[in-house]
Design a protein around this motif. Structure first.
Motif, short mmCIF file in Angstrom:
data_model
loop_
_atom_site.label_atom_id
_atom_site.label_comp_id
_atom_site.label_asym_id
_atom_site.label_seq_id
_atom_site.Cartn_x
_atom_site.Cartn_y
_atom_site.Cartn_z
N ALA A 2 37.32 47.99 55.73
CA ALA A 2 36.53 48.12 54.27
C ALA A 2 36.12 47.28 52.92
N ASP A 3 35.32 47.45 52.07
CA ASP A 3 35.36 46.17 50.79
C ASP A 3 36.34 45.82 50.54
N PRO A 4 36.83 44.95 50.13
CA PRO A 4 38.13 44.55 49.71
C PRO A 4 37.83 44.58 48.10
N SER A 102 31.79 46.73 28.84
CA SER A 102 31.85 46.63 29.51
C SER A 102 33.44 45.62 29.88
N HIS A 103 34.68 46.04 31.25
CA HIS A 103 36.02 45.57 30.88
C HIS A 103 36.54 45.91 32.57
N THR A 104 36.58 44.07 33.25
CA THR A 104 36.72 42.97 33.79
C THR A 104 36.43 43.93 35.10
N MET A 105 34.59 43.92 34.46
CA MET A 105 33.63 44.27 35.82
C MET A 105 32.90 43.40 36.17
N MET A 106 32.16 42.24 35.72
CA MET A 106 31.42 41.54 35.84
C MET A 106 31.35 40.87 36.49
N HIS A 107 33.23 40.02 36.56
CA HIS A 107 33.55 38.89 38.18
C HIS A 107 33.24 39.53 39.43
N HIS A 108 32.82 40.35 39.17
CA HIS A 108 32.84 40.68 40.67
C HIS A 108 31.12 41.04 41.57
N LEU A 109 30.08 40.56 40.32
CA LEU A 109 28.65 40.98 40.26
C LEU A 109 28.80 39.51 41.18
N ALA A 110 27.07 39.54 42.23
CA ALA A 110 26.24 38.16 42.91
C ALA A 110 25.89 37.50 42.23
N LEU A 138 41.85 27.29 36.17
CA LEU A 138 42.40 26.14 37.24
C LEU A 138 41.57 25.77 38.69
N TYR A 139 40.71 27.43 38.82
CA TYR A 139 40.64 27.27 40.17
C TYR A 139 39.68 29.23 39.99
N PRO A 140 38.41 29.45 40.98
CA PRO A 140 37.64 30.39 40.78
C PRO A 140 38.28 31.54 41.16
N THR A 141 38.92 31.30 42.41
CA THR A 141 40.08 32.41 42.42
C THR A 141 41.59 32.18 42.97
N PRO A 142 42.76 32.43 41.91
CA PRO A 142 43.71 31.68 41.98
C PRO A 142 44.36 32.45 43.03
N PRO A 143 44.96 32.05 43.61
CA PRO A 143 45.57 31.95 44.93
C PRO A 143 46.56 33.06 45.28
N ARG A 144 46.99 33.82 46.16
CA ARG A 144 48.23 34.67 45.79
C ARG A 144 49.35 34.54 45.23
N HIS A 182 41.62 42.97 47.55
CA HIS A 182 41.18 43.14 46.30
C HIS A 182 41.11 41.84 45.65
N LEU A 183 42.24 41.43 45.27
CA LEU A 183 42.61 40.11 44.22
C LEU A 183 41.45 39.18 44.71
N ALA A 184 41.70 38.74 46.55
CA ALA A 184 40.71 37.30 46.70
C ALA A 184 39.84 37.15 47.00
N SER A 185 39.14 39.05 46.63
CA SER A 185 37.66 38.61 46.42
C SER A 185 36.31 38.32 45.19
N ASP A 186 37.99 38.23 44.31
CA ASP A 186 37.36 38.02 43.02
C ASP A 186 36.74 36.71 42.68
N ARG A 187 35.82 36.84 41.75
CA ARG A 187 35.71 34.51 41.31
C ARG A 187 35.16 34.83 40.23
N TYR A 188 36.11 33.97 39.41
CA TYR A 188 36.42 34.06 37.80
C TYR A 188 35.84 33.03 37.00
N LEU A 189 34.82 33.05 36.34
CA LEU A 189 34.92 32.15 35.82
C LEU A 189 36.26 30.99 35.00
N SER A 190 35.55 30.13 34.50
CA SER A 190 36.57 29.18 33.74
C SER A 190 35.61 29.39 32.04
#
Length: 222
Positions: A2-4, A102-110, A138-144, A182-190
């Motif tokens: 399944a897509d995370p 839009s609420h917390t959607m954009m970081h899911h986009l390629a 600190l990082y694009p994807t925070p550690p678990r 799911h959180l591990a698939s997120d990529r955030y901007l600073s």
């Protein structure tokens, strides 16, 4: 596998999780005091923001890729002036919205920039684009571990705030495998990257720092 990034696997649990944090998806945008004929909630999830916007706009369209989330929205947050639609928001044919939110959607986009440009194309002259998205300096994807430590630290406070039953549910949700995947698939901007990109797409944008996210408001001048 399944897509995370998909919410389909844990839609009911996520809706309950968000319901224990009232206003998180909607207080900022509702607090802008905007009113008008038509609003779009892009990536509406289970409808928490759409139902709030229904008090301020004649018509609200909530769009989300997740059919289970839309089913929950229709069952729990139906309003006569709200339409919930299972679709890719970037296929929405309508234009001329008074508000595009839009609420917390954009970081899911390629293609983050392309997504912003598309949302911009949907708003009318004089209308508003309002976007909230997660940021991390600190990082694009925070550690678990960052999420798990936060859950442990906040647990006593949440027991006092929510009661044992709901606090225990929230604690377990933070530790659930689907949510952590799911959180591990997120990529955030600073914050700096966020402002640079949004300033380029939305010149003159205004920002509010929400701590875990930045919120952007921009009025279309034509």
């Amino acid at each position: 596998m399944a897509d995370p990034a998909s919410f389909d696997r844990f839609a009911p649990a996520y809706d309950r999780f968000i319901s224990l944090q009232p206003g998180q998806n909607s207080d900022w945008v509702a607090g802008l005091g905007l009113r008008g004929e038509r609003a779009l909630d892009a990536g509406c999830g289970s409808g928490h923001a759409a139902v709030r916007l229904a008090d301020q706009f004649d018509e609200v369209l909530g769009v989300d890729l997740s059919a289970p989330m839309i089913e929950i929205a229709r069952a729990k947050r139906a309003r006569g002036n709200v339409e919930y639609r299972v679709a890719d928001v970037f296929t929405v044919a309508e234009r001329g919205f008074d508000l595009v939110y839009s609420h917390t959607m954009m970081h899911h986009l390629a293609d983050y920039r392309g997504g912003l440009e598309y949302l911009k194309s949907l708003v009318r002259v004089g209308g508003t684009v309002a976007v909230v998205d997660n940021v991390c300096d600190l990082y694009p994807t925070p550690p678990r571990a960052a999420y798990l430590i936060g859950a442990w630290r906040g647990f006593p406070e949440h027991i006092a705030k929510l009661g044992w039953r709901d606090a225990w549910f929230e604690f377990r949700f933070w530790h659930s495998r689907p949510w952590l995947d799911h959180l591990a698939s997120d990529r955030y901007l600073s914050r700096a990257q966020f402002r640079e990109l949004y300033d380029d797409v939305f010149p003159g944008a205004q920002y509010t720092d929400l701590g875990w996210a930045l919120a952007m408001r921009w009025t279309c001048g034509g």
